[in-house]
Design an enzyme around this catalytic site. Structure first.
Site, short mmCIF file in Angstrom:
data_model
loop_
_atom_site.label_atom_id
_atom_site.label_comp_id
_atom_site.label_asym_id
_atom_site.label_seq_id
_atom_site.Cartn_x
_atom_site.Cartn_y
_atom_site.Cartn_z
N CYS A 70 29.08 33.64 7.26
CA CYS A 70 30.15 32.99 8.02
C CYS A 70 31.21 32.47 7.06
CB CYS A 70 29.63 31.79 8.82
SG CYS A 70 28.50 32.19 10.15
N ASP A 71 32.43 32.42 7.55
CA ASP A 71 33.49 31.76 6.78
C ASP A 71 34.54 31.24 7.74
OD1 ASP A 71 34.24 31.47 3.74
OD2 ASP A 71 36.10 31.68 4.86
N SER A 72 35.09 30.08 7.44
CA SER A 72 36.09 29.46 8.30
C SER A 72 37.38 29.21 7.54
CB SER A 72 35.57 28.12 8.84
OG SER A 72 34.38 28.28 9.59
#
Length: 198
Positions: A70-72
């Site tokens: 995941c990455d935001s």
């Protein structure tokens, strides 16, 4: 039950998984986020999520694990805002963001090590920011919390006081959309409930 691996050092993501009943093993990918570029925030978030998941998958050898990367990143005022890294940058961002809104994008990449199958999705949530004064911003930045998080804020920590509302999935803003994870698991033929730890 399959082993579930989170390819992220984020304690917030690990907490979300635990709250969703998933006991995750953490393996940090080591991907250098600073060298990855994309034309927009959604594409960058999804690209980084895929790179993290695939980097960890590459270390496993034969495995029956599921790997989640995941990455935001925050899209604000035509800019892509990841982690600020410095107090000066976090302060400047908050002075610009107060009283305004941005869209927090989280990319998700779920890989099945046994089959090689992948399921990916990027999710955007609009975040409306309060109007903290300069003293409040300075105090928040001094805590160190905004320095290592996308967009220079958290919604599940001290920064939650400076978020007046959101449009979309709350867990996505924390760092991992749990409803989206359920859908990604389903695409790979794994019911989320089958991962619930007793």
């Amino acid at each position: 039950m399959k082993t579930f691996i989170l390819a992220s050092a984020s304690p917030a993501r690990r907490r979300l998984l635990a709250q969703a009943g998933i006991a995750a093993q953490v393996i940090v990918s080591g991907v250098d986020e600073s060298v990855v570029q994309a034309g927009d925030a959604a594409s960058l978030a999804q690209t980084l999520a895929g790179l993290k998941a695939r980097a960890v998958l590459g270390t496993l050898g034969e495995s029956d694990a599921l790997v989640l990367g995941c990455d935001s990143v925050l899209a604000f005022d035509g800019q892509i805002l990841g982690k600020p890294g410095t107090a000066a940058e976090a302060t400047a961002r908050w002075r610009a963001m107060r009283g305004r809104s941005g869209v927090l994008y989280t990319g998700h990449c779920l890989l099945d090590a046994a089959t090689g199958a992948a399921a990916e999705e990027v999710v955007g949530t609009t975040v409306h920011f309060a109007t903290p004064d300069d003293e409040e911003i300075a105090a928040y930045v001094a805590t160190g919390e905004p320095l290592e998080v996308a967009g220079s804020f958290t919604i599940d920590g001290l920064g939650g006081a400076f978020v007046t509302g959101i449009e979309g999935d709350h867990t996505n803003v924390v760092g991992l959309s749990v409803p989206t994870l359920r859908l990604l698991l389903a695409r790979l033929g794994v019911p989320l409930v089958s991962l619930w730890s007793s």
